[in-house]
Scaffold this motif. Structure first.
Motif, PDB file in Angstrom:
ATOM      1  N   THR A 171       0.827  -1.204   0.000  1.00  0.00           N
ATOM      2  CA  THR A 171       0.000   0.000   0.000  1.00  0.00           C
ATOM      3  C   THR A 171       0.863   1.257   0.000  1.00  0.00           C
ATOM      4  O   THR A 171       0.581   2.224  -0.711  1.00  0.00           O
ATOM      5  N   VAL A 172       1.933   1.246   0.793  1.00  0.00           N
ATOM      6  CA  VAL A 172       2.845   2.398   0.832  1.00  0.00           C
ATOM      7  C   VAL A 172       3.550   2.567  -0.516  1.00  0.00           C
ATOM      8  O   VAL A 172       3.635   3.681  -1.058  1.00  0.00           O
ATOM      9  N   LEU A 173       4.040   1.473  -1.085  1.00  0.00           N
ATOM     10  CA  LEU A 173       4.797   1.543  -2.334  1.00  0.00           C
ATOM     11  C   LEU A 173       3.938   1.998  -3.517  1.00  0.00           C
ATOM     12  O   LEU A 173       4.416   2.686  -4.417  1.00  0.00           O
ATOM     13  N   LYS A 174       2.668   1.615  -3.518  1.00  0.00           N
ATOM     14  CA  LYS A 174       1.832   1.948  -4.670  1.00  0.00           C
ATOM     15  C   LYS A 174       1.515   3.447  -4.743  1.00  0.00           C
ATOM     16  O   LYS A 174       1.118   3.951  -5.788  1.00  0.00           O
ATOM     17  N   PHE A 175       1.705   4.161  -3.615  1.00  0.00           N
ATOM     18  CA  PHE A 175       1.394   5.582  -3.635  1.00  0.00           C
ATOM     19  C   PHE A 175       2.378   6.382  -4.482  1.00  0.00           C
ATOM     20  O   PHE A 175       2.037   7.446  -4.989  1.00  0.00           O
ATOM     21  N   ALA A 176       3.584   5.883  -4.640  1.00  0.00           N
ATOM     22  CA  ALA A 176       4.589   6.629  -5.400  1.00  0.00           C
ATOM     23  C   ALA A 176       4.140   6.903  -6.835  1.00  0.00           C
ATOM     24  O   ALA A 176       4.088   8.069  -7.253  1.00  0.00           O
ATOM     25  N   PRO A 177       3.791   5.876  -7.632  1.00  0.00           N
ATOM     26  CA  PRO A 177       3.370   6.173  -9.006  1.00  0.00           C
ATOM     27  C   PRO A 177       2.040   6.910  -9.070  1.00  0.00           C
ATOM     28  O   PRO A 177       1.832   7.746  -9.954  1.00  0.00           O
ATOM     29  N   LEU A 178       1.143   6.627  -8.132  1.00  0.00           N
ATOM     30  CA  LEU A 178      -0.158   7.293  -8.161  1.00  0.00           C
ATOM     31  C   LEU A 178      -0.018   8.784  -7.883  1.00  0.00           C
ATOM     32  O   LEU A 178      -0.628   9.621  -8.560  1.00  0.00           O
ATOM     33  N   LEU A 179       0.783   9.120  -6.876  1.00  0.00           N
ATOM     34  CA  LEU A 179       1.004  10.528  -6.576  1.00  0.00           C
ATOM     35  C   LEU A 179       1.780  11.218  -7.692  1.00  0.00           C
ATOM     36  O   LEU A 179       1.524  12.385  -8.011  1.00  0.00           O
ATOM     37  N   LEU A 180       2.716  10.490  -8.299  1.00  0.00           N
ATOM     38  CA  LEU A 180       3.489  11.054  -9.409  1.00  0.00           C
ATOM     39  C   LEU A 180       2.570  11.423 -10.566  1.00  0.00           C
ATOM     40  O   LEU A 180       2.654  12.522 -11.127  1.00  0.00           O
ATOM     41  N   VAL A 181       1.651  10.519 -10.914  1.00  0.00           N
ATOM     42  CA  VAL A 181       0.727  10.788 -12.013  1.00  0.00           C
ATOM     43  C   VAL A 181      -0.310  11.836 -11.605  1.00  0.00           C
ATOM     44  O   VAL A 181      -0.626  12.746 -12.377  1.00  0.00           O
ATOM     45  N   ALA A 182      -0.829  11.723 -10.371  1.00  0.00           N
ATOM     46  CA  ALA A 182      -1.873  12.646  -9.920  1.00  0.00           C
ATOM     47  C   ALA A 182      -1.384  14.085  -9.886  1.00  0.00           C
ATOM     48  O   ALA A 182      -2.089  15.014 -10.314  1.00  0.00           O
ATOM     49  N   VAL A 183      -0.167  14.303  -9.381  1.00  0.00           N
ATOM     50  CA  VAL A 183       0.370  15.659  -9.255  1.00  0.00           C
ATOM     51  C   VAL A 183       1.093  16.085 -10.529  1.00  0.00           C
ATOM     52  O   VAL A 183       0.843  17.161 -11.084  1.00  0.00           O
ATOM     53  N   GLY A 184       1.998  15.241 -11.018  1.00  0.00           N
ATOM     54  CA  GLY A 184       2.770  15.578 -12.220  1.00  0.00           C
ATOM     55  C   GLY A 184       1.908  15.751 -13.448  1.00  0.00           C
ATOM     56  O   GLY A 184       2.181  16.603 -14.306  1.00  0.00           O
ATOM     57  N   GLY A 185       0.833  14.949 -13.523  1.00  0.00           N
ATOM     58  CA  GLY A 185      -0.046  15.033 -14.690  1.00  0.00           C
ATOM     59  C   GLY A 185      -0.741  16.369 -14.814  1.00  0.00           C
ATOM     60  O   GLY A 185      -1.054  16.819 -15.926  1.00  0.00           O
ATOM     61  N   LEU A 186      -0.993  17.015 -13.698  1.00  0.00           N
ATOM     62  CA  LEU A 186      -1.659  18.320 -13.737  1.00  0.00           C
ATOM     63  C   LEU A 186      -0.773  19.387 -14.376  1.00  0.00           C
ATOM     64  O   LEU A 186      -1.268  20.348 -14.974  1.00  0.00           O
ATOM     65  N   PHE A 187       0.562  19.206 -14.272  1.00  0.00           N
ATOM     66  CA  PHE A 187       1.492  20.156 -14.891  1.00  0.00           C
ATOM     67  C   PHE A 187       1.728  19.839 -16.367  1.00  0.00           C
ATOM     68  O   PHE A 187       2.219  20.683 -17.110  1.00  0.00           O
ATOM     69  N   SER A 188       1.398  18.610 -16.787  1.00  0.00           N
ATOM     70  CA  SER A 188       1.570  18.212 -18.191  1.00  0.00           C
ATOM     71  C   SER A 188       0.229  18.066 -18.890  1.00  0.00           C
ATOM     72  O   SER A 188       0.141  17.446 -19.951  1.00  0.00           O
ATOM     73  N   PHE A 189      -0.793  18.629 -18.293  1.00  0.00           N
ATOM     74  CA  PHE A 189      -2.162  18.461 -18.801  1.00  0.00           C
ATOM     75  C   PHE A 189      -2.371  19.270 -20.083  1.00  0.00           C
ATOM     76  O   PHE A 189      -2.020  20.439 -20.158  1.00  0.00           O
ATOM     77  N   HIS A 190      -2.937  18.594 -21.098  1.00  0.00           N
ATOM     78  CA  HIS A 190      -3.292  19.262 -22.347  1.00  0.00           C
ATOM     79  C   HIS A 190      -4.740  18.910 -22.687  1.00  0.00           C
ATOM     80  O   HIS A 190      -5.069  17.735 -22.862  1.00  0.00           O
ATOM     81  N   ALA A 191      -5.570  19.939 -22.803  1.00  0.00           N
ATOM     82  CA  ALA A 191      -6.990  19.709 -23.057  1.00  0.00           C
ATOM     83  C   ALA A 191      -7.238  18.964 -24.368  1.00  0.00           C
ATOM     84  O   ALA A 191      -8.226  18.226 -24.495  1.00  0.00           O
ATOM     85  N   ASP A 192      -6.338  19.110 -25.347  1.00  0.00           N
ATOM     86  CA  ASP A 192      -6.512  18.435 -26.626  1.00  0.00           C
ATOM     87  C   ASP A 192      -6.467  16.917 -26.492  1.00  0.00           C
ATOM     88  O   ASP A 192      -6.978  16.192 -27.354  1.00  0.00           O
ATOM     89  N   ASN A 193      -5.850  16.418 -25.435  1.00  0.00           N
ATOM     90  CA  ASN A 193      -5.752  14.969 -25.242  1.00  0.00           C
ATOM     91  C   ASN A 193      -7.054  14.337 -24.769  1.00  0.00           C
ATOM     92  O   ASN A 193      -7.211  13.113 -24.826  1.00  0.00           O
TER      93      ASN A 193
END
Length: 457
Positions: A171-193
């Motif tokens: 459970t602890v380990l799985k948070f790393a990729p989820l948080l990376l995508v959840a937070v990092g994705g907001l900075f790489s977000f493109h509405a066209d996608n």
């Protein structure tokens, strides 16, 4: 309330599971990790691609589903406070409506658990394909899927002490990729996608219902703490807290991750993706180590989910077996774990996995997910109906009128939500699920006859 006796008997003090150093009761952190670990399993790592064909309207479905899941979590918390025994929906349905309703809840939940394990193994192979060249080789794909099922089963057979340890670490380990995508994705977000809002010819309500039926798989596990209440310390206090806390945190992370994946991976690419989180990280940082690291973390997450679901697959039949409604072999424990239930469930999941891959791998994950959506709603419906029964009949704990009204609103909302999901599962899933469900009627007739004959002799 039917005079059916206690919902589940506790094991005698001399039982192996009570004395073994391998058996441990779960505290609030482990119980919360069990809920979160089972909810955030393999589903979230593949579901963005599964619902992408419906368009971004599936995000609306995710929001509705989150509200419904929280309502279910609150209902299960109240039920666990009332009946803090191992078995969850089985216990509640049997206490309210008698043996047959309890059996249907246990049977349907049992089907849900081992079919879910097959679906999780399929999802895990999709991410393993990022690391190893399995794609296109049916034989090696089957071997990999079976390994994903049997390794967690071995951890379960070692005892609840190891189940809890694996669950907390994963459970602890799985948070790393989820948080990376959840937070990092907001900075790489493109509405066209994002693609079209509604990508199918279905009506808006139909599209929301259909995508929600698939997305429900990502919320299966809401009831985890209540099903394993007998293994939780101070269950009347901790089961409800773990259920609501685990579900709420999982829901928040789910919504952020899904929006991020939709906004970082082009819609046409997402529809065909077998590892959408890896694709999202590659889109953020370029085709580098990121996608591989996410694939590793996703595999850890799925193995952790399989670890927890394997335990749950044995708990419901264990409780029913203690009441004479499942074969007696399911009602014995070693090291805190119902070993026969674990072995039977993993064997059935393995057979289902092999069958689905050999019969044609196209849409395997979606097919298994929709079947579990239907079978999961049966114990959900029975459990929420039991809560309505307890509240209307005035049985159990007396509460203030305002609390009674609030609990009734939640129970009715959770019941209506579960009914909506049955419709969204589609004709094929309901058809297959009903076949699984009705097969259990013959088992009930056999077990009920044996129980009656034993009582009269």
């Amino acid at each position: 309330m039917h005079d059916t006796g206690p919902a589940v008997q506790t094991a005698p003090a001399g039982d192996d599971d009570q004395d073994s150093r391998h058996a441990r009761r779960f505290g609030l952190p482990i119980a919360t990790a069990l809920v979160m670990g089972n909810i955030i399993g393999g589903g979230i790592f593949l579901l963005p691609a599964s619902v992408a064909p419906y368009g971004t309207i599936s995000l609306v479905a995710f929001g509705v589903l989150t509200v419904g899941a929280i309502a279910l979590a609150l209902v299960f918390g109240r039920l666990a406070h009332r009946h803090p025994q191992t078995g969850g929906p089985y216990v509640y349905a049997r206490e309210a409506f008698g043996d047959f309703a309890g059996f249907l809840a246990a049977w349907s939940y049992w089907i849900t658990t081992w079919v879910s394990n097959a679906a999780l193994a399929v999802a895990a192979v999709g991410y393993l394909d990022v690391l190893l060249p399995l794609h296109g080789s049916t034989g090696w794909t089957i071997v990999a899927a079976l390994c994903c099922q049997w390794l967690p089963a071995l951890a379960n057979l070692a005892g609840t002490r190891y189940v809890g340890a694996v669950q907390l670490v994963s459970t602890v380990l799985k948070f790393a990729p989820l948080l990376l995508v959840a937070v990092g994705g907001l900075f790489s977000f493109h509405a066209d996608n994002l693609g079209p809002f509604r990508a199918t010819g279905d009506s808006p309500l139909g599209a929301v219902s259909a995508s929600a039926a698939i997305l429900l798989f990502s919320y299966l596990g809401v009831e985890s703490a209540s099903v394993s209440a007998g293994e939780v310390r101070d269950p009347q206090r901790n089961v409800g807290r773990a259920t609501v806390l685990g579900t709420g945190l999982a829901a928040l992370l789910y919504l952020l991750c899904t929006v991020s994946v939709f906004g970082t991976v082009a819609h046409d690419d997402l529809v065909d993706s077998t590892a959408p989180f890896s694709d999202a990280v590659n889109a953020m940082f370029g085709d580098t180590w990121g996608g591989t690291a996410v694939a590793v973390a996703a595999l850890v997450s799925m193995v952790g989910a399989l670890n927890g679901w394997t335990l749950l697959s044995a708990q419901a039949p264990y409780a029913a077996a203690r009441d004479g409604l499942f074969p007696a072999a399911f009602g014995t424990k070693r090291r805190g774990v119902p070993t026969v239930g674990v072995l039977v469930a993993v064997a059935l999941a393995s057979l289902l996995t092999v069958y689905n891959y050999t019969a044609g791998s196209s849409g395997v994950f979606e097919t298994l997910v929709l079947v579990t959506t239907f079978t999961a709603t049966v114990p959900y419906l029975l459990a929420t109906a039991a809560q309505i029964y307890f509240l209307l009949s005035g049985q159990g704990h007396r509460v203030r009128r305002s609390r009674l009204v609030r609990d009734m609103v939640l129970a009715v909302a959770a019941f209506g939500f579960s009914m909506w999901l049955v419709g969204g599962a589609g004709y094929a899933a309901v058809y297959q699920g009903v076949l699984f469900l009705f097969a259990g009627v013959l088992v009930y007739a056999w077990m009920a006859a044996r129980k009656k004959r034993t009582a009269t002799h």
